[in-house]
Design an enzyme around this catalytic site. Structure first.
Site: not given
Length: 264
Positions: A16, A64, A82, A121, A123, A125, A144, A146, A226
């Site tokens: 960043s 986030k 974000n 996933g 989360g 993102a 996911n 979970t 990404g």
């Protein structure tokens, strides 16, 4: 001089600072951009100092969602922030990840409409990715480790949640997990039917060529990491920080090169 930073935990690898510094340099903006790397459980004890010290800051893993508890207002439809801007003593949260993913995906997938997309996933993102895919007309399924978390995302965004990959034949695979940072491990579940796969997008950008990407390429799919998303969302964040429209395409090329050079 304006002062910004990225907030996260375990983010010593972050690109960043170089991306934002490149953008500010191209614009002739007097600003500095640093890194605030704190323990996972330490946000509450640092957030007031952050809000007082910086004109704005970006937020990455794992804050986030948690950061939203400390903001005056949230502008956006995703349940994650974000980018935070301070203005008139008020702190507003934004999400530029949706734009970043959608914009960077265009070079890989020309048309999302009707495509079967499997997101790995669930989360923070993942929500930005799912939002962008849904807006583009994709048929989205989330899986996911979970199931309850995948189910929650499915309810929030009107997409599907799966307990396993059985019966799924994705045309687009998106990795929203952190699996793959080691350059060896692939997050693709065992027995995934990849016979229809055409595209693979990995939110991981270091290493530049992940095991996930290699697995997708092994069946003939086109892939992307990404880094493009990271650069696009950063430029969009700078639009918010500076309060003006920017030449995203022109700045993207310069910032992407700076980030790629840093990774070498």
């Amino acid at each position: 001089m304006l002062k910004f930073c990225v907030l996260g935990s375990g983010i010593g690898y972050t690109l960043s600072p170089i991306i934002h510094a490149t953008v500010f340099g191209e614009l002739g903006v007097s600003a500095i951009y640093g890194v605030t790397d704190i323990p996972v459980a330490a946000l509450r004890g640092h957030v007031d100092a952050l809000k007082n010290e910086y004109d704005g800051f970006n937020v990455t893993k794992p804050f986030k969602k948690e950061i939203m508890l400390y903001l005056d207002e949230v502008d956006g439809k995703t349940n994650a922030v974000n980018t935070v801007k301070r203005e008139g003593g008020k702190h507003t949260g934004y999400n530029t990840d949706v734009f970043g993913f959608a914009e960077s995906l265009k070079s890989l997938v020309p048309d999302l409409h009707g495509i079967n997309a499997l997101v790995l996933g669930a989360g923070g993102a993942c929500e930005s990715v799912v939002s962008a895919l849904k807006d583009g007309g994709a048929d989205v399924t989330v899986i996911n480790r979970t199931y309850g978390r995948a189910e929650l995302v499915s309810e929030l965004y009107g997409v599907k949640a799966a307990r396993s990959v059985s019966g799924l034949r994705p045309e687009l695979l998106v990795n929203c997990t952190s699996v793959g940072n080691d350059g060896v491990t692939s997050p693709i579940p065992y027995c995934t039917d990849m016979s229809a796969l055409r595209y693979g997008y990995d939110l991981v950008y270091s290493p530049a060529h992940t095991a996930f990407m290699k697995d997708c390429e092994s069946v003939g799919a086109k892939t992307s990491n990404g880094l493009g998303m990271l650069v696009c969302q950063a430029i969009k964040a700078d639009e918010i920080f500076l309060g003006r429209k920017l030449d995203v395409l022109g700045l993207y090329k310069k910032a992407l090169k700076a980030a790629e050079d840093k990774l070498k």
